[in-house]
Design a protein around this motif. Structure first.
Motif, short mmCIF file in Angstrom:
data_model
loop_
_atom_site.label_atom_id
_atom_site.label_comp_id
_atom_site.label_asym_id
_atom_site.label_seq_id
_atom_site.Cartn_x
_atom_site.Cartn_y
_atom_site.Cartn_z
N GLY A 81 0.82 -1.21 0.00
CA GLY A 81 0.00 0.00 0.00
C GLY A 81 0.85 1.26 0.00
O GLY A 81 2.01 1.26 0.46
N VAL A 82 0.28 2.34 -0.50
CA VAL A 82 1.03 3.60 -0.56
C VAL A 82 1.34 4.12 0.83
O VAL A 82 2.34 4.80 1.05
N ASP A 83 0.51 3.76 1.81
CA ASP A 83 0.79 4.20 3.18
C ASP A 83 2.07 3.57 3.71
O ASP A 83 2.78 4.18 4.52
N ALA A 84 2.40 2.38 3.24
CA ALA A 84 3.66 1.76 3.66
C ALA A 84 4.85 2.54 3.12
O ALA A 84 5.84 2.75 3.81
N LEU A 85 4.74 2.98 1.87
CA LEU A 85 5.82 3.77 1.27
C LEU A 85 5.96 5.11 1.99
O LEU A 85 7.07 5.55 2.32
N LEU A 86 4.83 5.78 2.24
CA LEU A 86 4.87 7.10 2.85
C LEU A 86 5.23 7.06 4.34
O LEU A 86 5.40 8.12 4.95
N SER A 87 5.34 5.87 4.89
CA SER A 87 5.72 5.73 6.30
C SER A 87 7.17 5.33 6.47
O SER A 87 7.62 5.15 7.59
N THR A 88 7.89 5.17 5.37
CA THR A 88 9.30 4.78 5.46
C THR A 88 10.14 5.94 5.96
O THR A 88 9.72 7.09 5.96
N ARG A 89 11.36 5.62 6.38
CA ARG A 89 12.25 6.65 6.89
C ARG A 89 12.58 7.73 5.86
O ARG A 89 12.56 8.92 6.18
N PRO A 90 12.92 7.36 4.62
CA PRO A 90 13.19 8.42 3.63
C PRO A 90 12.00 9.35 3.42
O PRO A 90 12.17 10.57 3.33
N ALA A 91 10.80 8.78 3.38
CA ALA A 91 9.61 9.62 3.20
C ALA A 91 9.42 10.52 4.41
O ALA A 91 9.08 11.71 4.28
N ALA A 92 9.64 9.96 5.61
CA ALA A 92 9.50 10.77 6.82
C ALA A 92 10.56 11.89 6.85
O ALA A 92 10.28 13.00 7.31
N PHE A 93 11.76 11.59 6.35
CA PHE A 93 12.82 12.61 6.31
C PHE A 93 12.40 13.77 5.40
O PHE A 93 12.54 14.95 5.77
N VAL A 94 11.88 13.44 4.22
CA VAL A 94 11.41 14.49 3.31
C VAL A 94 10.28 15.28 3.95
O VAL A 94 10.20 16.51 3.83
N GLY A 95 9.40 14.57 4.67
CA GLY A 95 8.31 15.26 5.36
C GLY A 95 8.83 16.23 6.41
O GLY A 95 8.33 17.34 6.55
N ASP A 96 9.87 15.80 7.13
CA ASP A 96 10.44 16.66 8.18
C ASP A 96 11.03 17.95 7.61
O ASP A 96 10.93 19.01 8.23
N ILE A 97 11.67 17.85 6.45
CA ILE A 97 12.34 19.03 5.88
C ILE A 97 11.51 19.69 4.80
O ILE A 97 11.99 20.62 4.13
N SER A 98 10.27 19.24 4.59
CA SER A 98 9.50 19.70 3.43
C SER A 98 9.26 21.21 3.44
O SER A 98 9.34 21.86 2.39
N TYR A 99 8.96 21.77 4.61
CA TYR A 99 8.74 23.22 4.68
C TYR A 99 10.01 23.97 4.28
O TYR A 99 9.98 24.86 3.43
N ALA A 100 11.12 23.60 4.87
CA ALA A 100 12.39 24.27 4.53
C ALA A 100 12.78 23.99 3.09
O ALA A 100 13.35 24.87 2.42
N LEU A 101 12.48 22.80 2.59
CA LEU A 101 12.81 22.49 1.20
C LEU A 101 12.03 23.39 0.25
O LEU A 101 12.57 23.87 -0.75
N TYR A 102 10.76 23.61 0.56
CA TYR A 102 9.99 24.53 -0.27
C TYR A 102 10.58 25.94 -0.20
O TYR A 102 10.67 26.63 -1.22
N LEU A 103 11.01 26.35 0.98
CA LEU A 103 11.57 27.69 1.13
C LEU A 103 12.82 27.90 0.28
O LEU A 103 12.98 28.93 -0.37
N VAL A 104 13.72 26.91 0.27
CA VAL A 104 15.06 27.15 -0.30
C VAL A 104 15.22 26.71 -1.74
O VAL A 104 16.11 27.21 -2.44
N HIS A 105 14.39 25.77 -2.22
CA HIS A 105 14.70 25.20 -3.53
C HIS A 105 14.61 26.23 -4.65
O HIS A 105 15.41 26.21 -5.60
N TRP A 106 13.64 27.15 -4.55
CA TRP A 106 13.43 28.12 -5.63
C TRP A 106 14.55 29.15 -5.70
O TRP A 106 15.08 29.42 -6.79
N PRO A 107 14.96 29.77 -4.57
CA PRO A 107 16.09 30.69 -4.66
C PRO A 107 17.36 30.02 -5.19
O PRO A 107 18.10 30.63 -5.99
#
Length: 679
Positions: free
Chosen positions: A277-303
């Motif tokens: 299931g997709v919930d298994a993928l979105l619960s993995t450590r890499p997915a959780a890592f992206v989730g943790d930094i997602s706000y900052a990633l949105y902030l910095v990627h464009w500049p």
């Protein structure tokens, strides 16, 4: 997942992914869940504390990103973008970036920074921030009902359906009529917030009917395979939204339902109980890592992306450099999350008292405002703005119109001075020169104060292409003690006896009424209109229909007319093009090769308005002023002549060039045609 898609689509595809819409949708989903749980449990809503808690968490990482972007802009971006970055820095910190972008879309004088602005992506955070202020107030409407022990879900659902329907209708209409403005309009995005809130309100019922379970409950949910398939269908729809459909020009209208429905499918699917299931993928450590930094990633990627593209001269990143941009953005996002976001979010000390959270919010904004404002003040102290032209020491025409093979020590104006290059006059219209009534989009200005005396008046009418010659008139007006009145209207030429657009309707009569009432000695207007040309030695410069009767109407009123030939227009921003060459160490001759054109491509072989000289009264009262030889000397239209940039954008001359080059030929032609200005 949504914010990761935004970064990937921006870096490699340059298309809209729908990720921002999911971002707004889920923000409302979580916000609504928070407040409804408080209402159901009888706890106070605590709206002010919620605001402080939310912005205390959001603003410090944003402020750090903005400060880094200001520093990066000074180091890597052309100076013509600096004012835009400074403006957007303050607007982003104040959560009004989307409103600024709407204003810039409709402001005729704004430079078109387009996607080149490294802070443009803050528009969505501004929409979110504005919704975070307004949305909690909706729950205050049902507090009394909750206190009486009654359910609040049905009235909230009804309220949100009304808001969502109104916003979606507005979004569809404005997207069809003015999509560039609708894209940044909070009102056109509120339906996405309403959709997220409606899902939050409906989800408990959906979960009960479908037998949903949480992973920690230790029981398998009903419809496990269906849930897994529904989750993957949502992910597939989200991934395909920007690839299969080119929705860039369709957002935020009805098409945004696609990514919202996709995200909603993943949420409703929830815990599937299937390993695939997709919930298994979105619960993995890499997915959780992206989730943790997602706000900052949105902030910095464009500049990071914008600065890389500016330095590399590319329109879009390739595979390898795009990976480098993404990796650098992830690293920077992780650092900001670890050093700023997480400590602020977890700080018990900041949460203990409201004034501490308020101090964090105020300090974040103050740092940005002081940095942007200090940079602007420093630039303007070092480079005072050009004064209003008058009789002054001017360089020789020969020196001012040569194309140098070596870059001069300084080429003016600097990029950050372009906003001051519009030829405004120092006084608002008043005294005997005030019009009887105002006319939309006509900003009436005059050279001399309202209580001054003058021997006559020069009125400038027509579009901004007529207005740009005002600085060249000032020495002549000063010598003959004449007032100058700017009655121009952006994007409207002065023509009569033709059908006008709704925007320009009535302007011709407004001008003639002013002339009748004030009897000026001279009226300046443009009498031709240039085009982009075909690049093959053919120009499409012409005399617009309606110009001849307009000039005739002025001559019949015993007014002397200065009919100026139009200046070249370009497909690209001439200042930005030449600035890029100079900043790379090139010379004006290199800028000419990269950006210039032969005069034959831009101007007709002879003045298309020459026939105006045959009008009755033209012999004594019409001066056809042709400045082509000064703007395009020796048959070449170059972006830099002498020590001046010729253009401030794609079709307007810089004030610096007009004052340094065109004053002499304009004065000579007017003196020859009208040795005594008064009739």
């Amino acid at each position: 997942m949504a914010l990761g898609l935004v970064a990937i689509y921006h870096i490699w595809l340059g298309r809209v992914s729908g990720g921002v819409d999911v971002f707004l949708f889920l923000s409302a989903f979580f916000l609504t869940g928070t407040f409804v749980r408080r209402l159901d449990s009888g706890r106070p809503l605590g709206v002010p504390r919620y605001w402080l808690h939310t912005f205390k968490r959001l603003m410090p990482p944003a402020a750090v990103t903005i400060l880094l972007t200001l520093a990066g802009s000074a180091a890597f971006l052309p100076s013509s973008l600096w004012p835009t970055v400074m403006q957007e820095a303050v607007a982003s910190a104040a959560y009004v970036q989307n409103a600024l972008l709407v204003f810039l879309q409709v402001d005729y004088h704004a430079r078109d920074a387009g996607g080149a602005s490294p802070l443009q992506h803050f528009w969505s955070l501004s929409v979110q921030g504005q919704a975070f202020v307004v949305w909690p107030l909706l729950f205050l409407l049902v507090v009394r009902r909750a206190r009486r022990g009654r359910s609040v879900r049905r009235p909230l659902i009804a309220l949100l359906l009304v808001i969502g329907a109104a916003s979606l209708t507005w979004s569809i209409i404005t997207t069809q009529t003015h999509q560039q403005v609708a894209y940044f309009d909070t009102a056109a995005r509120l339906w996405e917030f309403a959709a997220g809130s409606l899902l939050a309100l409906a989800l408990p019922t959906i979960d009960r009917l479908t037998g949903a379970r949480r992973p920690e409950e230790g029981q398998a949910p009903r419809l496990r395979t269906g849930r897994a398939l529904l989750g993957w269908a949502g992910i597939a729809a989200l991934l395909a939204c920007g690839i299969v459909l080119d929705v860039s020009t369709m957002f935020p209208g009805w098409i945004a339902i696609v990514p919202l429905a996709a995200a909603g499918a993943v949420v409703v699917a929830g815990h599937s109980g299937r390993r695939w299931g997709v919930d298994a993928l979105l619960s993995t450590r890499p997915a959780a890592f992206v989730g943790d930094i997602s706000y900052a990633l949105y902030l910095v990627h464009w500049p990071v992306l914008v600065m890389w593209l500016h330095r590399s001269g590319q329109q879009r990143a390739g595979l390898l450099d795009g990976l480098a941009v993404l990796a650098g953005s992830v690293l920077l996002a992780w650092l900001i999350t670890r050093a700023v976001d997480a400590p602020v979010r977890r700080s018990v000390w900041l949460e203990a008292r409201p004034r501490r959270a308020l101090t964090a919010v105020a300090a974040s904004f103050a740092l940005v405002a002081v940095a942007a404002g200090g940079w602007w003040i420093g630039l303007n102290r070092a480079e005072p703005s050009t004064p209003v032209a008058a009789a002054q020491d001017l360089p020789s025409t020969e020196a001012a119109t040569e194309v140098a093979t070596e870059a001069p020590p300084e080429i003016l104006p600097h990029g950050w001075q372009l906003g001051a290059q519009w030829p405004d006059l120092p006084e608002r219209c008043g005294g005997p020169w005030a019009p009887a009534e105002d006319f939309h989009n006509v900003n009436c200005q005059q050279l001399l104060p309202a209580d001054a005396s003058a021997d006559g008046t020069i009125v400038v009418v027509g579009s901004s292409h007529a207005r740009q010659f005002i600085p060249a008139l000032i020495p002549y007006a000063t010598e003959h003690d004449l007032q100058i009145v700017n009655l121009s209207m952006d994007a409207c030429g002065f023509t009569t006896e033709v059908e006008h657009s709704p925007y320009c309707q009535g302007y011709d009569q407004y001008v003639l009424d002013y002339v009748e009432a004030h009897s000026p000695e001279l009226v300046l207007t443009t009498v031709t209109r240039t085009g982009l040309g075909d690049g093959g030695g053919e120009s499409d410069e012409r005399m617009p229909e309606g110009t001849a009767p307009a000039v005739r109407a002025l001559l019949e009123r015993e007014v002397r007319v200065i009919g100026v030939r139009d200046t070249p227009r370009w497909e690209q921003d001439q200042f930005a093009c030449a600035e890029a060459v100079i900043e790379e160490g090139g010379a004006p001759s290199d800028a000419d090769a990269a950006c210039g054109a032969d005069a034959a491509d831009k101007l007709a072989p002879t003045n298309p308005a020459a026939a105006l000289a045959e009008l009755p009264g033209a012999e004594d009262r019409l001066a056809l002023v042709d400045l082509g030889a000064s703007i395009c000397p020796q048959g070449r239209c170059s972006p830099i002549l002498g020590e001046s940039y010729v253009y401030m954008d794609d079709d307007h001359l810089t004030r610096t060039f007009v004052e340094s080059v065109l004053v002499t030929p304009v004065t000579e032609q007017l003196t020859e045609s009208f040795p005594a200005p008064a009739a």
